[in-house]
Scaffold this motif. Structure first.
Motif, mmCIF file in Angstrom:
data_model
loop_
_atom_site.group_PDB
_atom_site.id
_atom_site.type_symbol
_atom_site.label_atom_id
_atom_site.label_comp_id
_atom_site.label_asym_id
_atom_site.label_seq_id
_atom_site.Cartn_x
_atom_site.Cartn_y
_atom_site.Cartn_z
ATOM 1 N N GLU A 150 -1.598 0.719 -0.548
ATOM 2 C CA GLU A 150 -0.883 1.393 -1.642
ATOM 3 C C GLU A 150 0.577 1.632 -1.280
ATOM 4 O O GLU A 150 1.478 1.426 -2.105
ATOM 5 C CB GLU A 150 -1.589 2.705 -1.983
ATOM 6 N N GLU A 151 0.823 2.052 -0.049
ATOM 7 C CA GLU A 151 2.206 2.294 0.370
ATOM 8 C C GLU A 151 3.000 0.995 0.471
ATOM 9 O O GLU A 151 4.176 0.939 0.096
ATOM 10 C CB GLU A 151 2.230 3.042 1.704
ATOM 11 N N ALA A 160 -1.079 -4.517 -7.633
ATOM 12 C CA ALA A 160 -2.319 -4.859 -6.945
ATOM 13 C C ALA A 160 -2.813 -6.255 -7.319
ATOM 14 O O ALA A 160 -3.342 -6.986 -6.474
ATOM 15 C CB ALA A 160 -3.386 -3.820 -7.254
ATOM 16 N N ALA A 179 -8.252 -0.489 -2.828
ATOM 17 C CA ALA A 179 -6.899 -0.546 -3.383
ATOM 18 C C ALA A 179 -6.812 -1.424 -4.627
ATOM 19 O O ALA A 179 -5.744 -1.535 -5.232
ATOM 20 C CB ALA A 179 -5.921 -1.055 -2.330
#
Length: 219
Positions: A150-151, A160, A179
């Motif tokens: 995510e980061e 994504a 994720a």
């Protein structure tokens, strides 16, 4: 040239880019001998590769008490770092990464290594210039939590649906699943093909050469 399926390709490090799984297992077992603790069998020690060190040691050495954790970490690092300069990349990995970087893909690393450990490995291998961003287990929640991915996606502004995670363990594939990104399994690292098959992935590849060919055809 066909349109790219992915914009961002994220790699695990140990067992995916670097042939280090056996060295990690030996270091865990040697540290246990130093502390007089039962040595985990190879399969148990290999299972934890890719996790942050705290989670890895908790599973691999359930007899380890909190009071001896720092001592165990110190002995593990001693054994691993004393020989980590001997570790090598899997054959062909450097050329695969160069081809991807030259082709315009954004590349990143999500690893259970510490920041110090990853920076040391990047300097040793000379691969640092290929990667646009990296995340380590002492900076984020450990795999299979999705925080690293995510980061990385937020930092590089890639959604994504345009991200691929490549790893050699179920921890990598579960992180990808959590994720919402595609996961690609390599079976030449820590976990066996049957274990990796327990988590959905877009494919399994058995050699670094197959990985390169899959990325060439599908990424």
């Amino acid at each position: 040239m066909p349109a790219k399926r992915y914009e961002l390709i994220v790699f695990d490090w140990d067992g995916t880019l670097m042939d280090s799984a056996a060295a990690i297992v030996r270091a865990i077992q040697a540290a246990c001998r130093d502390l007089g603790l039962p040595e985990p069998e190879d399969v148990r020690a290999r299972h934890v590769i890719g996790l942050g060190l705290s989670d890895a040691l908790s599973y691999a050495v359930p007899e380890l008490t909190e009071a001896r954790y720092a001592e165990m970490v110190a002995r593990y690092r001693h054994h691993y770092l004393s020989r980590d300069q001997e570790l090598v990349l899997f054959e062909g990995i450097d050329s695969t990464l160069k081809r991807l970087a030259d082709g315009g893909w954004r590349l990143a690393v999500a690893t259970g290594k510490s920041r110090v450990g990853l920076d040391r490995a990047l300097a040793h291998t000379g691969l640092g210039a290929h990667f646009h961003a990296t995340r380590c287990a002492d900076e984020c929640f450990s795999k299979p939590h999705p925080a690293m991915l995510e980061e990385l996606m937020a930092e590089l502004a890639v959604p994504a649906g345009r991200t691929l995670m490549i790893g050699d363990t179920t921890h990598d594939l579960l992180m990808a699943q959590n994720a919402g990104v595609d996961g690609l399994a390599v079976t030449f690292g820590a976990h066996e093909p049957a274990t990796l098959a327990s988590v959905p992935s877009v494919a399994q590849v058995a050699t670094p050469g197959e990985l390169d060919q899959w990325l060439l055809a599908n990424a």
